[in-house]
Design a protein around this motif. Sequence first.
Motif, PDB file in Angstrom:
ATOM      1  N   LEU A  18       0.822  -1.211   0.000  1.00  0.00           N
ATOM      2  CA  LEU A  18       0.000   0.000   0.000  1.00  0.00           C
ATOM      3  C   LEU A  18       0.854   1.257   0.000  1.00  0.00           C
ATOM      4  N   LEU A  19       1.906   1.264   0.797  1.00  0.00           N
ATOM      5  CA  LEU A  19       2.806   2.411   0.824  1.00  0.00           C
ATOM      6  C   LEU A  19       3.507   2.600  -0.516  1.00  0.00           C
ATOM      7  N   ARG A  20       3.891   1.495  -1.160  1.00  0.00           N
ATOM      8  CA  ARG A  20       4.524   1.581  -2.485  1.00  0.00           C
ATOM      9  C   ARG A  20       3.546   2.142  -3.512  1.00  0.00           C
ATOM     10  N   TYR A  34       1.054   4.130  -2.993  1.00  0.00           N
ATOM     11  CA  TYR A  34       0.918   5.550  -2.678  1.00  0.00           C
ATOM     12  C   TYR A  34       2.122   6.331  -3.202  1.00  0.00           C
ATOM     13  N   MET A  35       3.314   5.798  -2.966  1.00  0.00           N
ATOM     14  CA  MET A  35       4.537   6.444  -3.432  1.00  0.00           C
ATOM     15  C   MET A  35       4.534   6.586  -4.954  1.00  0.00           C
ATOM     16  N   ALA A  56       2.010   6.522  -7.054  1.00  0.00           N
ATOM     17  CA  ALA A  56       0.955   7.445  -7.493  1.00  0.00           C
ATOM     18  C   ALA A  56       1.395   8.888  -7.356  1.00  0.00           C
ATOM     19  N   HIS A  57       2.102   9.182  -6.291  1.00  0.00           N
ATOM     20  CA  HIS A  57       2.550  10.555  -6.070  1.00  0.00           C
ATOM     21  C   HIS A  57       3.780  10.903  -6.912  1.00  0.00           C
TER      22      HIS A  57
END
Length: 58
Positions: free
Chosen positions: A45-47, A49-50, A52-53
Amino acid sequence: MGDDFFQRAELHVPPKQAVTMRLDADVLSWFKEQGQGYQTRINKLLRAYMLAHQRRRP
Protein backbone atom coordinates in the motif's frame (compact mmCIF):
# COMPACT_ATOMS: atom_id res chain seq x y z
CA MET A 1 9.30 -18.33 -23.28
CA GLY A 2 11.49 -21.34 -23.15
CA ASP A 3 13.38 -23.06 -20.36
CA ASP A 4 16.54 -21.18 -21.38
CA PHE A 5 14.91 -17.86 -20.54
CA PHE A 6 13.91 -19.00 -17.06
CA GLN A 7 17.32 -20.54 -16.37
CA ARG A 8 19.01 -17.20 -17.10
CA ALA A 9 16.36 -15.01 -15.45
CA GLU A 10 17.30 -13.09 -12.31
CA LEU A 11 14.88 -11.84 -9.70
CA HIS A 12 15.61 -8.33 -8.45
CA VAL A 13 13.77 -7.46 -5.24
CA PRO A 14 14.32 -4.11 -3.53
CA PRO A 15 16.16 -4.60 -0.24
CA LYS A 16 14.07 -4.38 2.91
CA GLN A 17 15.00 -2.26 5.88
CA ALA A 18 13.71 -2.78 9.41
CA VAL A 19 12.11 0.38 10.82
CA THR A 20 10.24 1.46 13.90
CA MET A 21 7.00 3.15 12.98
CA ARG A 22 4.10 4.49 15.01
CA LEU A 23 0.70 3.44 13.69
CA ASP A 24 -2.72 3.94 15.19
CA ALA A 25 -3.57 0.85 17.24
CA ASP A 26 -6.82 0.19 15.37
CA VAL A 27 -5.06 0.40 11.98
CA LEU A 28 -2.39 -2.09 13.03
CA SER A 29 -4.99 -4.41 14.59
CA TRP A 30 -7.02 -4.38 11.38
CA PHE A 31 -4.01 -5.34 9.27
CA LYS A 32 -3.03 -8.09 11.73
CA GLU A 33 -6.60 -9.47 11.65
CA GLN A 34 -6.16 -10.02 7.90
CA GLY A 35 -3.64 -12.74 8.72
CA GLN A 36 -0.04 -13.54 8.02
CA GLY A 37 1.74 -11.18 5.64
CA TYR A 38 0.22 -7.98 7.05
CA GLN A 39 3.58 -6.19 6.91
CA THR A 40 3.91 -7.06 3.23
CA ARG A 41 0.41 -5.69 2.58
CA ILE A 42 1.25 -2.46 4.39
CA ASN A 43 4.43 -2.19 2.30
CA LYS A 44 2.45 -2.73 -0.94
CA LEU A 45 0.00 0.00 0.00
CA LEU A 46 2.81 2.41 0.82
CA ARG A 47 4.52 1.58 -2.48
CA ALA A 48 1.30 2.20 -4.43
CA TYR A 49 0.92 5.55 -2.68
CA MET A 50 4.54 6.44 -3.43
CA LEU A 51 4.22 5.53 -7.12
CA ALA A 52 0.95 7.45 -7.49
CA HIS A 53 2.55 10.56 -6.07
CA GLN A 54 5.73 10.18 -8.13
CA ARG A 55 3.64 10.23 -11.33
CA ARG A 56 2.05 13.53 -10.32
CA ARG A 57 5.34 15.40 -10.25
CA PRO A 58 6.01 17.62 -13.29
